[in-house]
Design a protein around this motif. Sequence first.
Motif, PDB file in Angstrom:
ATOM      1  N   LYS A 160       0.836  -1.092  -0.029  1.00  0.00           N
ATOM      2  CA  LYS A 160      -0.080  -0.025  -0.105  1.00  0.00           C
ATOM      3  C   LYS A 160       0.931   1.258  -0.012  1.00  0.00           C
ATOM      4  CE  LYS A 160      -3.803  -2.001  -0.209  1.00  0.00           C
ATOM      5  NZ  LYS A 160      -4.843  -1.626  -1.256  1.00  0.00           N
ATOM      6  N   ALA A 161       2.008   1.327   0.708  1.00  0.00           N
ATOM      7  CA  ALA A 161       3.108   2.478   0.682  1.00  0.00           C
ATOM      8  C   ALA A 161       3.481   2.557  -0.810  1.00  0.00           C
ATOM      9  CB  ALA A 161       3.929   2.022   1.770  1.00  0.00           C
ATOM     10  N   ALA A 162       3.654   1.276  -1.352  1.00  0.00           N
ATOM     11  CA  ALA A 162       4.213   1.441  -2.758  1.00  0.00           C
ATOM     12  C   ALA A 162       3.212   2.003  -3.752  1.00  0.00           C
ATOM     13  CB  ALA A 162       4.664   0.064  -3.102  1.00  0.00           C
ATOM     14  N   ILE A 163       1.912   1.603  -3.700  1.00  0.00           N
ATOM     15  CA  ILE A 163       1.007   1.950  -4.433  1.00  0.00           C
ATOM     16  C   ILE A 163       0.859   3.645  -4.156  1.00  0.00           C
ATOM     17  CG2 ILE A 163      -1.769   2.129  -4.637  1.00  0.00           C
ATOM     18  CD1 ILE A 163      -1.387  -0.987  -4.101  1.00  0.00           C
ATOM     19  N   MET A 164       0.886   4.046  -3.042  1.00  0.00           N
ATOM     20  CA  MET A 164       0.788   5.670  -2.854  1.00  0.00           C
ATOM     21  C   MET A 164       1.889   6.182  -3.430  1.00  0.00           C
ATOM     22  SD  MET A 164      -0.766   7.927  -1.236  1.00  0.00           S
ATOM     23  CE  MET A 164      -0.427   9.596  -1.856  1.00  0.00           C
ATOM     24  N   ARG A 165       3.125   5.663  -3.473  1.00  0.00           N
ATOM     25  CA  ARG A 165       4.212   6.351  -4.193  1.00  0.00           C
ATOM     26  C   ARG A 165       4.042   5.943  -5.963  1.00  0.00           C
ATOM     27  NH1 ARG A 165       6.569   9.921  -2.677  1.00  0.00           N
ATOM     28  NH2 ARG A 165       8.161   9.205  -1.608  1.00  0.00           N
ATOM     29  N   PHE A 166       3.495   5.099  -6.153  1.00  0.00           N
ATOM     30  CA  PHE A 166       3.197   4.932  -7.539  1.00  0.00           C
ATOM     31  C   PHE A 166       2.214   5.809  -8.080  1.00  0.00           C
ATOM     32  CE2 PHE A 166       0.245   2.538 -10.466  1.00  0.00           C
ATOM     33  CZ  PHE A 166       1.116   2.394 -11.674  1.00  0.00           C
ATOM     34  N   THR A 167       1.140   6.185  -7.191  1.00  0.00           N
ATOM     35  CA  THR A 167       0.113   7.117  -7.546  1.00  0.00           C
ATOM     36  C   THR A 167       0.631   8.475  -7.948  1.00  0.00           C
ATOM     37  OG1 THR A 167      -1.646   5.883  -6.267  1.00  0.00           O
ATOM     38  CG2 THR A 167      -2.143   8.084  -6.830  1.00  0.00           C
ATOM     39  N   GLU A 168       1.511   8.587  -7.030  1.00  0.00           N
ATOM     40  CA  GLU A 168       2.231  10.050  -6.996  1.00  0.00           C
ATOM     41  C   GLU A 168       3.188  10.137  -8.531  1.00  0.00           C
ATOM     42  OE1 GLU A 168       2.769  11.111  -2.377  1.00  0.00           O
ATOM     43  OE2 GLU A 168       4.425  10.389  -3.464  1.00  0.00           O
ATOM     44  N   CYS A 169       3.825   9.052  -8.604  1.00  0.00           N
ATOM     45  CA  CYS A 169       4.642   8.935  -9.706  1.00  0.00           C
ATOM     46  C   CYS A 169       3.709   8.959 -11.029  1.00  0.00           C
ATOM     47  CB  CYS A 169       5.571   7.735  -9.751  1.00  0.00           C
ATOM     48  SG  CYS A 169       6.796   7.682  -8.633  1.00  0.00           S
ATOM     49  N   LEU A 170       2.847   8.034 -10.959  1.00  0.00           N
ATOM     50  CA  LEU A 170       1.796   8.259 -12.225  1.00  0.00           C
ATOM     51  C   LEU A 170       1.313   9.468 -12.545  1.00  0.00           C
ATOM     52  CD1 LEU A 170       0.279   6.100 -14.187  1.00  0.00           C
ATOM     53  CD2 LEU A 170      -1.337   6.149 -12.456  1.00  0.00           C
ATOM     54  N   ASN A 171       0.682  10.389 -11.352  1.00  0.00           N
ATOM     55  CA  ASN A 171       0.118  11.372 -11.408  1.00  0.00           C
ATOM     56  C   ASN A 171       1.309  12.445 -11.983  1.00  0.00           C
ATOM     57  OD1 ASN A 171      -2.240  13.611 -10.855  1.00  0.00           O
ATOM     58  ND2 ASN A 171      -0.339  14.419  -9.914  1.00  0.00           N
ATOM     59  N   ASP A 172       2.262  12.616 -11.799  1.00  0.00           N
ATOM     60  CA  ASP A 172       3.265  13.343 -11.996  1.00  0.00           C
ATOM     61  C   ASP A 172       3.644  13.089 -13.719  1.00  0.00           C
ATOM     62  OD1 ASP A 172       3.213  14.599  -9.699  1.00  0.00           O
ATOM     63  OD2 ASP A 172       5.036  13.611  -9.163  1.00  0.00           O
ATOM     64  N   THR A 173       3.696  11.982 -14.115  1.00  0.00           N
ATOM     65  CA  THR A 173       3.785  11.529 -15.307  1.00  0.00           C
ATOM     66  C   THR A 173       2.629  12.017 -16.440  1.00  0.00           C
ATOM     67  OG1 THR A 173       5.037   9.752 -14.593  1.00  0.00           O
ATOM     68  CG2 THR A 173       4.324   9.660 -17.037  1.00  0.00           C
ATOM     69  N   LEU A 174       1.645  12.005 -16.001  1.00  0.00           N
ATOM     70  CA  LEU A 174       0.335  12.084 -16.578  1.00  0.00           C
ATOM     71  C   LEU A 174      -0.227  13.525 -16.667  1.00  0.00           C
ATOM     72  CD1 LEU A 174      -1.974   8.979 -15.280  1.00  0.00           C
ATOM     73  CD2 LEU A 174      -0.526   9.204 -17.755  1.00  0.00           C
ATOM     74  N   THR A 175       0.063  14.220 -15.691  1.00  0.00           N
ATOM     75  CA  THR A 175      -0.582  15.558 -15.579  1.00  0.00           C
ATOM     76  C   THR A 175      -0.450  16.496 -16.914  1.00  0.00           C
ATOM     77  OG1 THR A 175      -0.573  15.377 -13.094  1.00  0.00           O
ATOM     78  CG2 THR A 175      -0.694  17.590 -14.262  1.00  0.00           C
ATOM     79  N   PRO A 176       0.785  16.495 -17.431  1.00  0.00           N
ATOM     80  CA  PRO A 176       0.967  17.242 -18.611  1.00  0.00           C
ATOM     81  C   PRO A 176       0.230  16.738 -19.549  1.00  0.00           C
ATOM     82  CG  PRO A 176       3.340  16.610 -17.932  1.00  0.00           C
ATOM     83  CD  PRO A 176       1.978  15.712 -16.935  1.00  0.00           C
TER      84      PRO A 176
END
Length: 274
Positions: A160-176
Amino acid sequence: MNRLDGTVSVVTGGGRGIGRQIALTQAEEGAAVAVLARSAAEIEETAAQITASGGRALAVPVDLVQLGAVEEAMARIEAELGPIQTLVNNHGAFRAFGPIWEVDPEVWWQDVEINLRGTFHACRAALPAMRARGAGRVVNMVGGGTGNSFPAGSGYASSKAAIMRFTECLNDTLTPEGLRAFAVDPGLVRTAMTELQLDTPEGQAHLPGIREMFDSGEDVPPTLAAAVIADIAAGRFDPLHGRLLRGADDRDAVEAEMTEIAEDDRRALRFSGL
């Protein structure tokens, strides 16, 4: 006119508990809903409830650990329901209870693999079409151990900690590209997962706090997480993309604070005290 009319939502782990409630709420808001899980009977029941209420639903049995099967499932959903706007990764496993020298290593790893790899696969399979359209939202479910130590549930907590970090990485990749990702913690909800913790000897021995919390009245209804996710799907919390929302949140209060939360870099997985 419902907020999610004309949209398509995918809910993994949607055959029971929190996932079923998320699927039903998405449908109530107007979305066509694809319900994914390994158990065909359970997801067919969820889909039947949606269609009985006049909604559109599709039950898709799939093992999220198998990437090819997940890619086929997402292609089927796009073909039968239409373009996916919201992906909710609600599936989860938590069967390894106890210190690491006592738990079965295979069961420990299965918790991590189902939770983390399943989330990765669902995102990887759904995102190419979302990116091509330049729109979409992903919601990844986190939970106990995401931001704190959970010694008797180290596999679940690590995933679950990894999913939280994955969510942040995913978001920062996708936002643009116009896409957004969010994490949601539903809180302590009485589900088949928590019943396993309450009823098995291992759960009773190593997780007595779960019983104590339920006995003290802490039992978050799954409708709260479902309502938060409906708000996310409708765009209400877009300024908090890449961050954590909770089922127990006062959603009006969170909405009023969104600018400050983002400016203060709250509701994120960060080092502290450095």
